[in-house]
Design an enzyme around this catalytic site. Structure first.
Site, short mmCIF file in Angstrom:
data_model
loop_
_atom_site.label_atom_id
_atom_site.label_comp_id
_atom_site.label_asym_id
_atom_site.label_seq_id
_atom_site.Cartn_x
_atom_site.Cartn_y
_atom_site.Cartn_z
N ASP A 289 21.29 -1.93 72.91
CA ASP A 289 22.58 -2.31 72.34
C ASP A 289 23.35 -1.09 71.84
OD1 ASP A 289 22.02 -4.96 72.82
OD2 ASP A 289 21.35 -5.38 70.78
N ARG B 39 15.82 -6.23 66.23
CA ARG B 39 16.65 -6.12 65.02
C ARG B 39 16.63 -7.41 64.21
NH1 ARG B 39 22.26 -4.52 67.23
NH2 ARG B 39 22.79 -4.70 65.01
N TYR C 61 8.98 -0.15 70.81
CA TYR C 61 10.09 0.21 69.94
C TYR C 61 9.59 0.61 68.56
CZ TYR C 61 13.71 -1.76 73.06
OH TYR C 61 14.55 -2.01 74.11
N ARG D 30 18.16 -2.80 78.68
CA ARG D 30 19.46 -2.55 78.07
C ARG D 30 19.30 -2.38 76.56
NH1 ARG D 30 22.42 -7.79 80.86
NH2 ARG D 30 21.97 -7.25 83.04
#
Length: 251
Positions: A53, A198, A112, A51
């Site tokens: 964001d 993040r 990422y 998932r």
């Protein structure tokens, strides 16, 4: 006999409230399910590898779905889906897999990138973090190297994360310079917690500005408390770039 299919796709997350279907906002999953169900003339549910964001992007994402029959021409389905979907969602391929293949649980890594831009980008809004303050990339990399020495990342997970544990195995965590003064944070792990990348980036930016030290960063990791870490960096700079699967799954 039911046939399982994998779908490889990409999307710009700027206009979506994340990947997963939710009651309070539009999602990438909802867009794809709507188009796929219409194209195949039957209700289709898909399950993603993870998932993302609201506002987070994916250069490579996978999802799977099951059908009672074989698809006769997957390439034609891909073409028509791309004609039906918004311009910020793209299907790359659809291919059959074994029944036990699972988009989420069969994946062994996620990679990422977090992209920092030193000048405002008028042509790709919402796809980087415009950050002009001076940053010490060496100090940020010294701290980032500690991520490879620990496994419990509760300090970088949102407080209400519904997970059984906070352990992740990180095998890459490094800032690299790009063109000009731009820079990108590269991180890869077997799994990530909700908001983890993040929060890590936001904390490392504090170190890059001289507001924290490497020793502070390790104390934050060991504290297992989200309250002691830095603020989360904006979603706009975060990209899911690669999902790793065994060769037996991906053709």
């Amino acid at each position: 006999m039911t046939q399982r299919y994998f779908m490889e796709l990409a999307y710009c997350g700027t206009n979506y409230h994340g990947w997963q279907i939710q009651a309070n906002g539009h999602s990438v999953q909802a867009e794809i399910e709507q188009a796929l169900s219409k194209r195949l003339s039957q209700p289709i549910s898909i399950l993603g590898s993870g998932r993302t964001d609201a506002g987070v992007h994916a250069e490579q994402q996978f999802a799977h779905f099951d059908l009672p029959d074989q698809l006769e021409n997957p390439d034609s389905i891909v073409y028509s889906l791309n004609a039906m979907l918004p311009t910020d969602v793209a299907i790359r391929r659809i291919f059959p897999v074994a029944p036990e293949a699972h988009a989420r649980f069969s994946a062994y890594s996620r990679y990422y990138q977090y992209r920092i831009r030193r000048q405002k980008d008028a042509f790709r809004p919402g796809q980087s973090y415009y950050f002009r303050h001076p940053l010490d990339i060496d100090a940020m990399n010294e701290a980032a190297s500690l991520l490879l020495q620990h496994t419990n990342y509760k300090s970088f997970s949102r407080a209400k994360a519904a997970v059984k544990h906070f352990h992740c195995t990180i095998d890459l965590a490094e800032w690299r310079p790009d063109t000009g003064d731009d820079m990108t944070f590269h991180i890869r792990a077997n799994r990530f917690l909700w908001g983890m990348v993040r929060a890590i980036v936001g904390t490392l930016l504090e170190i890059g500005q001289g507001r924290m030290t490497t020793a502070d960063f390790e104390r934050i990791i060991l504290a297992l408390d989200r309250q002691v870490a830095g603020r989360a960096a904006p979603a706009s700079g975060l990209f899911l770039c690669e999902v790793g699967y065994p060769e037996s799954i991906l053709p």
